[in-house]
Write an enzyme that holds these catalytic residues in place. Structure first.
Site, PDB file in Angstrom:
ATOM      1  N   HIS A  65      11.084  -1.072   8.207  1.00 36.72           N
ATOM      2  CA  HIS A  65      10.913  -0.881   9.648  1.00 36.72           C
ATOM      3  C   HIS A  65      10.579   0.574   9.980  1.00 36.72           C
ATOM      4  CE1 HIS A  65      13.752  -4.575  10.157  1.00 36.72           C
ATOM      5  NE2 HIS A  65      12.490  -4.938  10.101  1.00 36.72           N
ATOM      6  N   LYS A  84       4.067  -6.130   8.659  1.00 42.46           N
ATOM      7  CA  LYS A  84       2.816  -6.854   8.419  1.00 42.46           C
ATOM      8  C   LYS A  84       2.793  -7.402   7.010  1.00 42.46           C
ATOM      9  CE  LYS A  84      -1.398  -7.716  10.001  1.00 42.46           C
ATOM     10  NZ  LYS A  84      -1.177  -9.092   9.573  1.00 42.46           N
ATOM     11  N   ASP A 127      -3.139   4.087   4.925  1.00 45.14           N
ATOM     12  CA  ASP A 127      -2.866   4.631   6.266  1.00 45.14           C
ATOM     13  C   ASP A 127      -2.962   3.580   7.362  1.00 45.14           C
ATOM     14  OD1 ASP A 127      -2.340   7.219   5.386  1.00 45.14           O
ATOM     15  OD2 ASP A 127      -4.470   7.729   5.356  1.00 45.14           O
ATOM     16  N   LYS A 166       6.514 -10.028   4.193  1.00 49.77           N
ATOM     17  CA  LYS A 166       5.849 -11.150   3.525  1.00 49.77           C
ATOM     18  C   LYS A 166       6.584 -12.420   3.896  1.00 49.77           C
ATOM     19  CE  LYS A 166       2.394 -11.783   0.648  1.00 49.77           C
ATOM     20  NZ  LYS A 166       1.166 -10.962   0.586  1.00 49.77           N
TER      21      LYS A 166
HETATM   22  P1  NAD Z   1      -6.202 -18.673  -2.659  1.00 49.43           P
HETATM   23  O1  NAD Z   1      -5.175 -19.695  -2.515  1.00 49.43           O
HETATM   24  O2  NAD Z   1      -7.365 -18.675  -1.729  1.00 49.43           O
HETATM   25  O3  NAD Z   1      -6.810 -18.686  -4.159  1.00 49.43           O
HETATM   26  C1  NAD Z   1      -6.047 -18.590  -5.316  1.00 49.43           C
HETATM   27  C2  NAD Z   1      -6.804 -19.330  -6.427  1.00 49.43           C
HETATM   28  O4  NAD Z   1      -6.171 -19.077  -7.676  1.00 49.43           O
HETATM   29  C3  NAD Z   1      -6.823 -20.841  -6.229  1.00 49.43           C
HETATM   30  O5  NAD Z   1      -8.147 -21.310  -6.324  1.00 49.43           O
HETATM   31  C4  NAD Z   1      -5.934 -21.368  -7.361  1.00 49.43           C
HETATM   32  O6  NAD Z   1      -6.322 -22.648  -7.842  1.00 49.43           O
HETATM   33  C5  NAD Z   1      -6.154 -20.301  -8.427  1.00 49.43           C
HETATM   34  N1  NAD Z   1      -5.076 -20.244  -9.434  1.00 49.43           N
HETATM   35  C6  NAD Z   1      -3.762 -20.468  -9.263  1.00 49.43           C
HETATM   36  N2  NAD Z   1      -3.098 -20.295 -10.427  1.00 49.43           N
HETATM   37  C7  NAD Z   1      -4.029 -19.963 -11.348  1.00 49.43           C
HETATM   38  C8  NAD Z   1      -3.970 -19.674 -12.731  1.00 49.43           C
HETATM   39  N3  NAD Z   1      -2.816 -19.666 -13.397  1.00 49.43           N
HETATM   40  N4  NAD Z   1      -5.129 -19.393 -13.378  1.00 49.43           N
HETATM   41  C9  NAD Z   1      -6.301 -19.379 -12.715  1.00 49.43           C
HETATM   42  N5  NAD Z   1      -6.421 -19.648 -11.387  1.00 49.43           N
HETATM   43  C10 NAD Z   1      -5.294 -19.932 -10.713  1.00 49.43           C
HETATM   44  O7  NAD Z   1      -5.412 -17.287  -2.606  1.00 49.43           O
HETATM   45  P2  NAD Z   1      -5.998 -15.852  -2.256  1.00 49.43           P
HETATM   46  O8  NAD Z   1      -5.800 -15.595  -0.812  1.00 49.43           O
HETATM   47  O9  NAD Z   1      -7.336 -15.705  -2.877  1.00 49.43           O
HETATM   48  O10 NAD Z   1      -4.933 -14.921  -3.004  1.00 49.43           O
HETATM   49  C11 NAD Z   1      -5.034 -14.643  -4.407  1.00 49.43           C
HETATM   50  C12 NAD Z   1      -4.176 -13.427  -4.742  1.00 49.43           C
HETATM   51  O11 NAD Z   1      -4.603 -12.310  -3.947  1.00 49.43           O
HETATM   52  C13 NAD Z   1      -2.677 -13.594  -4.462  1.00 49.43           C
HETATM   53  O12 NAD Z   1      -1.967 -12.855  -5.416  1.00 49.43           O
HETATM   54  C14 NAD Z   1      -2.514 -12.933  -3.116  1.00 49.43           C
HETATM   55  O13 NAD Z   1      -1.190 -12.474  -2.893  1.00 49.43           O
HETATM   56  C15 NAD Z   1      -3.490 -11.781  -3.232  1.00 49.43           C
HETATM   57  N6  NAD Z   1      -3.940 -11.247  -1.960  1.00 49.43           N
HETATM   58  C16 NAD Z   1      -4.565 -12.016  -1.036  1.00 49.43           C
HETATM   59  C17 NAD Z   1      -4.986 -11.469   0.151  1.00 49.43           C
HETATM   60  C18 NAD Z   1      -5.766 -12.255   1.174  1.00 49.43           C
HETATM   61  O14 NAD Z   1      -6.263 -11.645   2.136  1.00 49.43           O
HETATM   62  N7  NAD Z   1      -5.934 -13.536   1.029  1.00 49.43           N
HETATM   63  C19 NAD Z   1      -4.721 -10.118   0.434  1.00 49.43           C
HETATM   64  C20 NAD Z   1      -4.075  -9.338  -0.534  1.00 49.43           C
HETATM   65  C21 NAD Z   1      -3.689  -9.923  -1.720  1.00 49.43           C
END
Ligand code: NAD
Length: 468
Positions: free
Chosen positions: A62, A68, A97, A104
Site C-alpha cells: 500500500h 494493481k 515507474d 494479484k
Molecule cells: P493465457 O492464458 O492467455 O496463455 C497461457 C498459455 O500457456 C495457454 O495457451 C496455455 O495453454 C499455455 N500453457 C499452460 N501451461 C503450459 C505448459 N506447461 N507448457 C506450454 N504451454 C502451457 O495467459 P497469458 O495472459 O498469456 O499469461 C501467460 C504468462 O504471462 C503468465 O505467467 C502471466 O502471469 C504472465 N503475464 C501476463 C500478463 C498479461 O497481460 N496477460 C501480464 C504480465 C504477465
C-alpha cells in the site's frame, strides 16, 4: 516442484538484492511482506449443483495506491502463488515507474471446463465479494487480465462494479484490460507481448552485451522459441517475426512445433483455433511439449506459467538469452545452472511490465474521461501542415505526398500507447543495466532489477516519514 514455495523464492531473491542496499531491516521487511490477504470460499450453482469456489486477492503493498495486478483462473492458484505474484507486481510497478502498489487475484478453476455463462457467474460473484470487502475500486485496487482471463472477464467485473456503485463517476477505472468499447484502451491486448519485444530488442541492440554472448547486434535473423501460445506468447512471437527474427519453435501444454526456417505465427494461430491443438501444423515437426524449451535458439521466451525451467531441465537449455515473459518461469535452482552456463536472463519484474504499463494508461484514460489524442491530433495536423506550406512557399520546393502525409500525421491513441510503452521499457532496461554495470557485486540482471525497485520503494516509504 509443487512443494517449493513461490513466495519464498521471491523473498530469497529480495533478501539477496537487499544486501546491496543500505536500508534498515524493518523498512526492508515492510517492503517484503504482503499487506492484506483476502482468502475466499463462495458458492456458485453450476449445472444444478452447488460448487464451492476457492479464490484470493492479495494486496502486497500500500505504499502507493491503488493496488494493481491481474486475476488468473487456473488450477495451480493458491495463497502462496497469489502472494508471490502480488509481490512481483509491487516490484514491477516500481521498475517501470507506474505509481501503484502490487496486487494479484486468482480463482482456482480450470476455465476450459466451464461455459461462458458459468464463468460469468463465478466472475460476478468473485467481484461482489471484492466489493463487499472493499478490495476493488479505482482508488483502492484495480484488477486486470492474467493467465486464463481476458477482456471478456474484465467487462463482467466492470459491469458488476458499476451496478453496485452507480454514483461513482470514475467507476470505469475499477478494472483495466476492458474491451475498447467499454472504456478499454487500444493496445492493451498486445501490451505485455509488445513490452517483451521492446525489452529484448533493446538488450539485443547493446553491442557490448551481444559480443559477450557471441551474438550479432540487433534482432535480424535471430532464432526465437516461445513457450505458451496464449495472449503473451502469441503477441511476443508476432512482434519478433515482424522485426525479422525467425520464430523456430512454439510450445504448448499438449505439444510443441518446430521449423528451422521459421513458423508463420498467424497461420499457426488459425491452425490452433481450427484444430484445438498446436500439433500437426503443416510444414512443421511436432515434438513433445517439454522438448520445446530445449530447442536450439538464440532467444527463449517462456510465456506460460511459473517453474517450467528447473534443476532437472536447465542443463538442457540451449538458448543464449531467456526473456521471462511469464511470471517466475525459472526456479532458483534452475537459475543457478543457467547463470553458470552464461545464459543472459531478462527478468519477469522488468520484461513483462508492458501489461501493467498500458493498464496504467487505461486507468488514466478512465479518470480523465477522454481518449488519448482526441484533443490535439487535428490541431497538430493543421499547424504542421501550415508550417510545411510556409516552408514550401519560402524555399519554392515541394515536399512529396508520402513524406507530407507522414510528417503531418497527428498521434492516435494507439500511437501514443505504443510510444509510451516503448519509452517505458527502454528507460527501465537502461536503469537496470546501469545498476548491473555499476555495482560490481551484482552478478545478474534479476538482482539488479530487484535492487532498482527496492531502492525506489524504500525512498517512497522514507518520504512518507514513517521510518524516521
Ligand atoms: P493465457 O492464458 O492467455 O496463455 C497461457 C498459455 O500457456 C495457454 O495457451 C496455455 O495453454 C499455455 N500453457 C499452460 N501451461 C503450459 C505448459 N506447461 N507448457 C506450454 N504451454 C502451457 O495467459 P497469458 O495472459 O498469456 O499469461 C501467460 C504468462 O504471462 C503468465 O505467467 C502471466 O502471469 C504472465 N503475464 C501476463 C500478463 C498479461 O497481460 N496477460 C501480464 C504480465 C504477465
Amino acid at each position: 516442484m509443487a512443494n517449493l514455495s513461490f513466495f519464498k523464492s521471491v523473498s530469497d531473491y529480495f533478501d539477496n538484492a537487499a544486501q546491496h542496499l543500505k536500508y534498515p531491516k524493518g523498512l526492508l521487511d515492510q517492503i517484503k511482506v504482503p499487506n492484506s490477504v483476502l482468502s475466499l470460499r463462495f458458492p456458485v450453482k453450476i449445472a444444478g449443483k452447488i460448487e464451492i469456489i476457492e479464490a484470493y486477492r492479495v494486496q502486497h503493498s500500500h505504499h502507493k495506491v491503488p493496488c494493481k495486478g491481474g486475476i488468473r483462473y487456473a488450477m495451480g492458484v493458491n495463497q502462496d502463488e497469489v502472494t508471490a505474484l502480488a509481490a512481483l507486481m509491487t516490484l514491477k510497478c516500481a521498475i517501470v515507474d507506474v505509481p501503484f502498489g502490487g496486487a494479484k487475484g486468482g480463482i482456482r478453476i480450470d476455465a476450459r471446463k466451464y461455459t461462458d455463462q458459468q464463468l460469468q457467474r463465478i466472475t460476478r460473484r468473485y467481484t461482489t465479494e471484492l466489493i463487499k470487502k472493499k478490495f476493488i475500486g479505482p482508488g483502492i485496487d484495480v484488477p486486470a487480465p492474467d493467465y486464463g482471463t481476458g477482456a471478456k472477464e474484465m467487462a463482467w467485473i466492470l459491469d458488476t462494479y458499476t451496478t453496485f456503485n452507480p454514483d461513482q463517476i470514475d467507476a470505469y477505472g475499477c478494472v483495466t484490460g476492458k474491451p475498447v468499447n467499454l472504456g478499454g484502451i487500444r493496445g492493451r491486448t498486445e501490451a505485455t507481448g509488445l513490452g517483451v519485444f521492446y525489452g529484448i530488442r533493446e538488450f539485443c541492440d547493446q553491442a557490448e552485451d551481444m559480443k559477450a554472448l557471441k551474438l550479432n547486434t540487433g534482432l535480424e535473423g535471430k532464432t526465437v522459441v516461445v513457450q505458451g501460445f496464449g495472449n503473451v506468447g502469441y503477441w511476443s512471437a508476432k512482434f519478433f517475426q515482424n522485426a525479422g527474427a525467425i520464430v523456430v519453435g512454439i510450445a504448448e501444454y499438449d505439444g510443441a512445433v518446430y521449423n528451422p526456417k521459421g513458423l508463420d505465427i498467424d497461420a499457426l494461430s488459425k491452425h490452433v483455433k481450427a484444430s484445438g491443438s498446436i500439433t500437426n501444423f503443416a510444414g512443421s515437426k511436432s515434438l513433445p511439449s517439454n522438448a520445446g524449451l530445449e530447442i536450439e535458439c538464440d532467444i527463449l521466451i517462456p510465456a506460460a506459467i511459473e517453474s517450467v525451467i528447473h534443476k532437472e531441465n536447465a542443463k538442457n537449455i540451449k538458448a543464449k538469452i531467456i526473456g521471462e515473459a511469464a511470471n517466475g518461469p525459472i526456479t532458483p535452482a534452475g537459475e543457478k545452472i543457467l547463470l553458470k552456463k552464461k545464459i543472459a536472463i531478462l527478468p519477469d519484474t522488468f520484461l513483462n511490465a508492458g501489461g501493467v504499463t498500458v493498464s496504467y494508461f487505461e486507468w488514466l484514460k478512465n479518470l480523465s474521461h477522454v481518449r488519448f489524442g482526441r484533443m490535439d491530433k487535428r490541431f497538430y495536423e493543421n499547424s504542421t501542415s501550415l508550417m510545411l506550406d510556409t516552408v514550401e512557399r519560402i524555399t519554392d520546393k515541394k515536399v512529396n505526398k508520402r513524406d507530407r502525409k507522414q510528417i503531418v500525421k497527428g498521434a492516435d491513441e494507439i500511437d501514443l500507447v505504443y510510444s509510451g510503452l516503448e519509452e517505458t521499457m527502454i528507460n527501465a532496461f537502461h536503469e537496470i543495466r546501469e545498476t548491473y554495470k555499476r555495482k560490481k557485486t551484482i552478478s545478474d540482471l534479476r538482482t539488479a532489477a530487484f535492487v532498482v525497485s527496492i531502492d525506489k520503494i524504500a525512498k517512497s516509504y522514507l518520504s512518507l516519514g514513517i521510518f524516521p
